[in-house]
Design a protein around this motif. Structure first.
Motif, short mmCIF file in Angstrom:
data_model
loop_
_atom_site.label_atom_id
_atom_site.label_comp_id
_atom_site.label_asym_id
_atom_site.label_seq_id
_atom_site.Cartn_x
_atom_site.Cartn_y
_atom_site.Cartn_z
N LEU A 188 65.47 88.13 121.11
CA LEU A 188 66.34 89.28 120.89
C LEU A 188 67.61 89.07 121.71
N CYS A 189 68.76 89.13 121.05
CA CYS A 189 70.04 88.84 121.70
C CYS A 189 70.99 90.03 121.53
N THR A 190 71.74 90.34 122.58
CA THR A 190 72.62 91.50 122.59
C THR A 190 74.06 91.08 122.85
N PRO A 191 75.04 91.63 122.11
CA PRO A 191 76.45 91.28 122.34
C PRO A 191 76.94 91.72 123.70
N ALA A 192 77.77 90.88 124.33
CA ALA A 192 78.31 91.18 125.66
C ALA A 192 79.66 91.87 125.55
N ARG A 193 80.01 92.68 126.56
CA ARG A 193 81.27 93.40 126.58
C ARG A 193 82.43 92.51 126.98
N SER A 194 82.15 91.41 127.68
CA SER A 194 83.21 90.50 128.10
C SER A 194 82.81 89.07 127.78
N ALA A 195 83.78 88.18 127.82
CA ALA A 195 83.54 86.79 127.44
C ALA A 195 82.53 86.14 128.38
N LEU A 196 81.56 85.44 127.79
CA LEU A 196 80.53 84.77 128.55
C LEU A 196 80.80 83.28 128.63
N GLY A 197 80.27 82.65 129.67
CA GLY A 197 80.39 81.20 129.79
C GLY A 197 79.59 80.50 128.71
#
Length: 434
Positions: free
Chosen positions: A359-368
């Motif tokens: 299960l994967c959730t979108p992040a609010r800021s850019a991820l590495g």
């Protein structure tokens, strides 16, 4: 496996020993106190009021009170290996209660049902402090663990007519420890009567304050009560006041007996992997650790205690390798469930012990996007300092550093692996500079 009681031995002053004893273990059914408390807490927070604090008391007796047979008073000790993760974080309070005539392995009985174990009043000041810490106070004293929570002592007390030196010393030692640790409590009982229902003059001498039929008060505020010295030290001890700063949360996931989806956004998906056991972190946290066997997971919002989700985000269920780039095989020869770019792991599902979905959730800021493969199929692979605590005691486990996020799970069905989680893809929380 955590063994739990089906009955209990009464601890109330003057109440007879109850003999309807049976011993059951944590098997996920109606006899399982940990699971029952977990389910009740979640239903209260989702169906009644999400703002309520949930107080969960430890186990007060298990076993048979006979010398030579297993018995004891676990209180909150099992929480170190099996804690509660509520659907609304920050609402959990653990509780325990203590009386001088009981003990860490003593039922509190005299005569039938009594064993030769020491009572709390038989312990020295230092021994008592060590036992209290191990049985309950550690949950608030040890920060940054999956079991960390506020502690409330829900009962303690002693009679004003108590003359025993050991019992009196216990009262002073316990109240001093409450003051030193700034632990909140409830006293048994605060107010009572100086005559009971049968007209006997002694009444409830355990009461902190007593009133007779004419309304006259006696007790710890009126002089002559030996408890007053210790009580006044407790009441005048320094206390922390003001707002409590936010600190990173750590929470355990377990699929021992059933689904353990603690995310409301994931619950809104319905049964996102029918027939599998599913686990998901509370909203606002990400999956940071996973066990090779046992189905355990570890969630956190460290290091910033900040919700990493994009507003209004909906989790994505990943069942295959569609998000693994052709030039980014981070676990050659293994099957991989990898989150889409800009997503982080928040849950997983298992069929038996075989990985089924992520299960994967979108992040609010850019991820590495750079990262490394963290293997844990042949031993523990966790950051130094034990952040989060041992979330899967007795099992191999892997845990990404707190400054990173888990972006994928690798597994294989080769002989000796059986599809269990073998590795995590760990990536930095912040995007790399060009």
């Amino acid at each position: 496996m955590v063994c739990l009681p089906g009955g209990r031995l009464s601890e109330e002053a003057g109440e007879p020993l109850r003999r309807n004893r049976r011993k059951t273990c944590s098997r996920g059914d109606s006899h399982d106190w940990q699971a029952a408390a977990q389910e009740a807490a979640d239903r209260i927070l989702t169906e009644a009021n999400p703002r309520l604090l949930i107080v969960i008391e430890g186990i007060n007796w298990t076993g048979v009170p006979v010398d030579g047979l297993p018995h004891g008073r676990p209180t909150l000790a099992p929480v170190r290996q099996l804690s509660h993760t509520l659907v609304t974080s920050g609402k959990l309070v653990y509780s325990a209660h203590f009386y001088s005539y009981t003990g860490p392995h003593h039922s509190g009985a005299t005569g039938m049902g009594e064993t030769h174990d020491p009572r709390y009043q038989d312990l020295t000041r230092d021994q008592l402090r060590d036992v209290l810490h191990d049985q309950a106070f550690y949950v608030s004293a040890e920060s940054g663990q999956h079991f960390t929570a506020p502690l409330w002592i829900s009962e303690f007390g002693i009679g004003s007519e108590e003359s025993g030196a050991a019992a009196r010393a216990w009262f002073g030692n316990l109240t001093d420890y409450l003051a030193e640790t700034d632990t909140d409590f409830a006293y048994w009982p605060l107010v009572g009567w100086s005559t009971d229902g049968q007209g006997r003059p002694s009444g409830d001498n355990w009461a902190m304050l007593r009133y007779d039929n004419a309304g006259r008060r006696t007790g710890v505020l009126d002089g002559g009560d030996w408890r007053a010295t210790a009580w006044n030290r407790l009441m005048t001890a320094p206390q922390k006041t003001g707002p409590v700063p936010l600190t990173p949360a750590w929470h355990q996931l377990t699929t021992d007996h059933r689904d353990f989806v603690q995310s409301l956004s994931a619950r809104s998906l319905g049964d996102w992997d029918n027939g599998a056991r599913k686990a998901a972190c509370p909203d606002g946290e990400r999956l940071i650790g996973l066990s090779h066997t046992g189905g355990r997971g570890l969630c956190t919002d460290a290091p910033t205690a900040r919700d990493p989700r994009a507003p209004g985000s909906v989790p994505t269920v990943v069942r295959d390798e569609r998000y693994v780039p052709a030039d980014g095989d981070w676990a050659p020869g293994y099957s991989k469930l990898q989150c889409p770019d800009g997503h982080f792991l928040t849950g997983y599902s298992l069929r038996g012990e075989k990985v089924s979905a992520a299960l994967c959730t979108p992040a609010r800021s850019a991820l590495g996007t750079a990262g490394n493969t963290l293997w844990f199929d042949r031993g523990d692979n966790r950051p130094p300092g034990d952040p989060g605590g041992d979330f899967a005691q007795g099992h191999y486990k892997g845990q990404c550093p707190a400054t990173s996020y888990a972006a994928g799970i690798a597994y294989t069905s080769r002989v000796g692996h059986s599809g269990r989680p073998d590795a995590l893809l760990c990536r930095p929380l912040t995007r790399e500079k060009d």
